[in-house]
Write a protein that holds these residues in place. Structure first.
Motif, PDB file in Angstrom:
ATOM      1  N   ASN A 135       0.525  -1.316  -0.184  1.00 22.89           N
ATOM      2  CA  ASN A 135      -0.399  -0.026   0.031  1.00 22.89           C
ATOM      3  C   ASN A 135       0.900   1.446  -0.114  1.00 22.89           C
ATOM      4  OD1 ASN A 135      -1.534  -2.206   1.800  1.00 22.89           O
ATOM      5  ND2 ASN A 135      -3.514  -1.064   0.916  1.00 22.89           N
ATOM      6  N   GLU A 136       1.902   1.364   0.554  1.00 24.53           N
ATOM      7  CA  GLU A 136       2.159   2.239   0.477  1.00 24.53           C
ATOM      8  C   GLU A 136       4.363   2.073   0.605  1.00 24.53           C
ATOM      9  OE1 GLU A 136       1.622   6.163   2.282  1.00 24.53           O
ATOM     10  OE2 GLU A 136       2.893   5.846   3.201  1.00 24.53           O
ATOM     11  N   CYS A 137       5.743   2.296   0.954  1.00 26.68           N
ATOM     12  CA  CYS A 137       6.744   2.076   0.965  1.00 26.68           C
ATOM     13  C   CYS A 137       7.160   3.842   1.909  1.00 26.68           C
ATOM     14  CB  CYS A 137       7.339   2.067  -0.448  1.00 26.68           C
ATOM     15  SG  CYS A 137       9.174   1.940  -0.079  1.00 26.68           S
ATOM     16  N   GLN A 138       7.862   3.211   2.799  1.00 29.42           N
ATOM     17  CA  GLN A 138       7.809   4.788   3.630  1.00 29.42           C
ATOM     18  C   GLN A 138       9.611   4.597   3.852  1.00 29.42           C
ATOM     19  OE1 GLN A 138       6.037   3.774   6.987  1.00 29.42           O
ATOM     20  NE2 GLN A 138       3.884   4.922   6.227  1.00 29.42           N
ATOM     21  N   ILE A 139       9.846   5.984   3.567  1.00 26.99           N
ATOM     22  CA  ILE A 139      11.374   5.441   3.034  1.00 26.99           C
ATOM     23  C   ILE A 139      11.641   6.949   4.862  1.00 26.99           C
ATOM     24  CG2 ILE A 139      13.970   6.106   2.339  1.00 26.99           C
ATOM     25  CD1 ILE A 139      12.046   3.673   0.811  1.00 26.99           C
ATOM     26  N   TYR A 140      12.095   5.971   5.918  1.00 31.95           N
ATOM     27  CA  TYR A 140      12.702   7.009   6.663  1.00 31.95           C
ATOM     28  C   TYR A 140      14.222   6.815   7.355  1.00 31.95           C
ATOM     29  CZ  TYR A 140       8.026   5.952   9.270  1.00 31.95           C
ATOM     30  OH  TYR A 140       7.219   5.850   9.303  1.00 31.95           O
ATOM     31  N   THR A 141      13.751   8.303   7.129  1.00 29.77           N
ATOM     32  CA  THR A 141      16.100   9.061   7.021  1.00 29.77           C
ATOM     33  C   THR A 141      16.721  10.029   7.960  1.00 29.77           C
ATOM     34  OG1 THR A 141      17.586  10.143   5.304  1.00 29.77           O
ATOM     35  CG2 THR A 141      15.263  10.404   5.812  1.00 29.77           C
ATOM     36  N   ASP A 142      17.222  10.524   7.954  1.00 32.95           N
ATOM     37  CA  ASP A 142      17.509  10.996   8.993  1.00 32.95           C
ATOM     38  C   ASP A 142      16.897  12.494   8.841  1.00 32.95           C
ATOM     39  OD1 ASP A 142      19.085  11.704   6.834  1.00 32.95           O
ATOM     40  OD2 ASP A 142      21.361  11.845   7.890  1.00 32.95           O
ATOM     41  N   LYS A 199      20.444  13.791  -2.024  1.00 35.76           N
ATOM     42  CA  LYS A 199      21.013  12.619  -0.998  1.00 35.76           C
ATOM     43  C   LYS A 199      19.825  12.067  -1.082  1.00 35.76           C
ATOM     44  CE  LYS A 199      25.125  13.502  -2.834  1.00 35.76           C
ATOM     45  NZ  LYS A 199      25.787  12.396  -3.230  1.00 35.76           N
ATOM     46  N   VAL A 200      18.783  12.418  -0.840  1.00 33.76           N
ATOM     47  CA  VAL A 200      17.486  11.568  -0.134  1.00 33.76           C
ATOM     48  C   VAL A 200      17.183  10.633  -0.374  1.00 33.76           C
ATOM     49  CG1 VAL A 200      14.873  12.552   0.914  1.00 33.76           C
ATOM     50  CG2 VAL A 200      16.383  14.587   0.640  1.00 33.76           C
ATOM     51  N   LEU A 201      16.382  10.961  -1.547  1.00 34.96           N
ATOM     52  CA  LEU A 201      16.839   9.071  -2.076  1.00 34.96           C
ATOM     53  C   LEU A 201      17.762   9.074  -3.361  1.00 34.96           C
ATOM     54  CD1 LEU A 201      12.882   9.468  -2.380  1.00 34.96           C
ATOM     55  CD2 LEU A 201      14.272   7.646  -0.903  1.00 34.96           C
ATOM     56  N   GLN A 202      17.521   7.047  -3.276  1.00 33.98           N
ATOM     57  CA  GLN A 202      18.650   6.990  -4.394  1.00 33.98           C
ATOM     58  C   GLN A 202      17.885   7.314  -5.833  1.00 33.98           C
ATOM     59  OE1 GLN A 202      19.201   3.137  -6.289  1.00 33.98           O
ATOM     60  NE2 GLN A 202      21.576   3.156  -5.425  1.00 33.98           N
ATOM     61  N   ILE A 203      18.541   7.437  -6.859  1.00 29.86           N
ATOM     62  CA  ILE A 203      17.490   7.870  -8.099  1.00 29.86           C
ATOM     63  C   ILE A 203      16.989   6.729  -8.674  1.00 29.86           C
ATOM     64  CG2 ILE A 203      20.062   6.717  -9.810  1.00 29.86           C
ATOM     65  CD1 ILE A 203      18.806   9.221 -11.955  1.00 29.86           C
ATOM     66  N   ARG A 204      17.554   4.867  -8.257  1.00 22.96           N
ATOM     67  CA  ARG A 204      16.774   3.681  -8.903  1.00 22.96           C
ATOM     68  C   ARG A 204      15.607   3.295  -8.416  1.00 22.96           C
ATOM     69  NH1 ARG A 204      21.150  -0.327  -9.503  1.00 22.96           N
ATOM     70  NH2 ARG A 204      22.896   1.218  -8.647  1.00 22.96           N
ATOM     71  N   SER A 205      15.566   3.786  -7.469  1.00 19.03           N
ATOM     72  CA  SER A 205      14.282   3.501  -6.272  1.00 19.03           C
ATOM     73  C   SER A 205      13.220   4.172  -6.767  1.00 19.03           C
ATOM     74  CB  SER A 205      14.748   3.907  -4.658  1.00 19.03           C
ATOM     75  OG  SER A 205      15.090   5.392  -4.419  1.00 19.03           O
ATOM     76  N   LEU A 239      10.220  10.118   5.347  1.00 14.83           N
ATOM     77  CA  LEU A 239       9.825  10.468   6.795  1.00 14.83           C
ATOM     78  C   LEU A 239      10.559  10.265   7.315  1.00 14.83           C
ATOM     79  CD1 LEU A 239       6.692   8.193   6.794  1.00 14.83           C
ATOM     80  CD2 LEU A 239       6.236   9.843   7.245  1.00 14.83           C
ATOM     81  N   SER A 240      10.764  11.202   8.730  1.00 20.74           N
ATOM     82  CA  SER A 240      11.846  11.677   9.858  1.00 20.74           C
ATOM     83  C   SER A 240      11.717  10.112  10.654  1.00 20.74           C
ATOM     84  CB  SER A 240      11.980  12.455  10.768  1.00 20.74           C
ATOM     85  OG  SER A 240      13.008  12.786  11.173  1.00 20.74           O
ATOM     86  N   SER A 241      12.678   9.861  10.469  1.00 15.65           N
ATOM     87  CA  SER A 241      12.917   8.682  12.010  1.00 15.65           C
ATOM     88  C   SER A 241      13.070   9.045  13.450  1.00 15.65           C
ATOM     89  CB  SER A 241      14.044   6.889  11.479  1.00 15.65           C
ATOM     90  OG  SER A 241      15.080   7.029  11.748  1.00 15.65           O
ATOM     91  N   PHE A 242      13.272  10.080  13.896  1.00 12.28           N
ATOM     92  CA  PHE A 242      13.698  10.509  14.858  1.00 12.28           C
ATOM     93  C   PHE A 242      12.729  11.240  15.583  1.00 12.28           C
ATOM     94  CE2 PHE A 242      18.046  10.256  12.716  1.00 12.28           C
ATOM     95  CZ  PHE A 242      18.102   9.245  13.620  1.00 12.28           C
ATOM     96  N   GLY A 243      11.282  11.732  14.510  1.00  5.95           N
ATOM     97  CA  GLY A 243      10.579  12.730  14.793  1.00  5.95           C
ATOM     98  C   GLY A 243       9.379  11.829  13.789  1.00  5.95           C
TER      99      GLY A 243
END
Length: 408
Positions: A167-174, A209-215, A229-233
């Motif tokens: 349903n969704e792919c969530q990319i958690y980052t800094d 640098k947020v997401l890799q191009i192939r993704s 999204l942020s994994s810290f908040g």
């Protein structure tokens, strides 16, 4: 009940405490009835540490063996996260890329995913488990371990989401979303609530640098809803959407830049059919990606000057190849410059607004920034400038196009 694929980057799993925090977040999703697949990177700094070890033995490590080494970073993380989930009463099972048969080509260090067998993952999800998968890695047809290149865990996550029809792919980052540019360069950068796949694809390819191009390519091709999204908040992050109804208003969405550029020029090449292929063919055979290309009339009408850019890591091997090719062609000289950067304006609104290029060039000229190369597409304009002008160029364009102000 939703099927969610979540990806956590190196800083998100950089310590035992952070891994436990990720486990708590994942458990909350599962406790509300969702099926969850988690894709993780190596702990922050681990990949760099492994590369440093390899380079103590070989200046240019053997690609196959480097993949075997680098893949261990993610293997540590998946085991620790599965343990953290189990400690919180959440059943989980970890898998390497090979164990879930993420089939790739054999281009070591920057392999591409060809297929994923999702049967094992589905069985675990149906049994009520959280599935934890090592990102950044796969296996080729010969059974050799491969890695997908820097940021490859993003691609792993999106590809798994596509295979599972999540349903969704969530990319958690800094970071808590996609910004108009890097806030470390321009403090006035603003978080975007949404951005189109086209724009995100350009931003990723141009140095964001947020997401890799192939993704992003995977997500767009298989229509996987993607959210950063942020994994810290907490927060809604940035939704990467399939279309934007406000393109008439949003002329420019963001400014991307890349510090990792190098320029190569071969002077005095015979001006005849097939010369571009003879120059770039050996470069492509070495699996080196070429970005911007400019061909000019040479010192006399019978010759041409051919310039192109590559990633800075590929500069030395590309220069060696080009020197050999130049000798074969009878070219006059080969020159190179590894102290350049690329700055790009991105926005789907460019299609319906004239004058953006001229405003960009005028803004840079006003600050005394000389443009070395120019490249354009429907929704982006890129310029190459001297490395020392990167920060000034980004801040100048951010202000010139009003990106610090919220969209109306």
């Amino acid at each position: 009940m939703a099927l969610i694929v979540q990806k956590y980057g190196g800083t998100s799993v950089g310590s035992i405490e952070r891994i436990q925090a990720v486990a708590e977040r994942v458990k909350r999703w599962r406790d509300q009835g969702d099926q969850v697949v988690v894709v993780v990177s190596a702990m922050s700094g681990e990949t760099d540490r492994l590369i440093k070890l390899a380079k103590q033995l070989q200046e240019r490590p053997e690609p196959r063996e480097l993949d075997v080494l680098l893949s261990t970073g993610e293997q540590v993380t998946i085991a620790l996260l599965s343990m953290a989930l189990a400690a919180q009463g959440c059943p989980a099972r970890s898998y390497t890329g090979a164990q879930v048969h993420i089939l790739t080509d054999s281009a070591h260090n920057k392999a591409r995913i060809r297929d994923i067998d999702a049967a094992r993952v589905r069985a675990d999800l149906e049994a009520g488990r959280v599935v934890v998968v090592a990102g950044f890695q796969g296996i080729d047809e010969q059974g050799d371990i491969t890695t997908l290149g820097r940021g490859g865990s993003d691609t792993s996550a999106v590809a798994i989401a596509a295979a599972l029809k999540a349903n969704e792919c969530q990319i958690y980052t800094d970071v808590d979303g996609v910004y108009t540019t890097d806030p470390r360069v321009e403090p006035k950068a603003r978080k975007l609530d949404r951005i189109t796949f086209e724009e995100m694809l350009e931003m990723a390819s141009l140095g964001s640098k947020v997401l890799q191009i192939r993704s992003v390519e995977f997500a767009g091709k298989y229509r996987v809803p993607l959210r950063v999204l942020s994994s810290f908040g907490e927060g809604e992050g940035t939704l990467i959407s399939f279309e934007d109804n406000d393109v008439e208003d949003a002329k420019i969405s963001g400014i991307a830049f890349s510090r990792d550029e190098a320029k190569l020029t071969v002077l005095g090449v015979p001006d005849q059919p097939g010369v571009a292929h003879r120059i770039l063919g050996p470069i492509a055979e070495a699996n080196i990606e070429v970005d911007m290309i400019v061909q000019n009339v040479g010192a006399d009408e019978s010759t041409t000057d051919f310039t192109f850019t590559v990633h800075r890591n590929d500069y030395a091997p590309a220069l060696d190849i080009l020197k050999r090719t130049a000798d074969e062609l009878g070219a006059r000289q080969v020159t190179g410059d590894a102290s350049i950067v690329k700055i790009s304006l991105v926005g789907v609104g460019m299609r319906s607004h004239a004058g953006i290029a001229s405003r960009m060039f005028a803004s840079l000229a006003k600050e005394g920034i000389n443009i070395r190369m120019i490249s354009t597409s429907e929704i982006k304009i890129s310029v190459v400038v001297d490395e020392k002008y990167l920060e000034l160029g980004v801040r100048t364009l951010h202000e010139a196009f009003g990106l610090d102000r919220p969209a109306a």
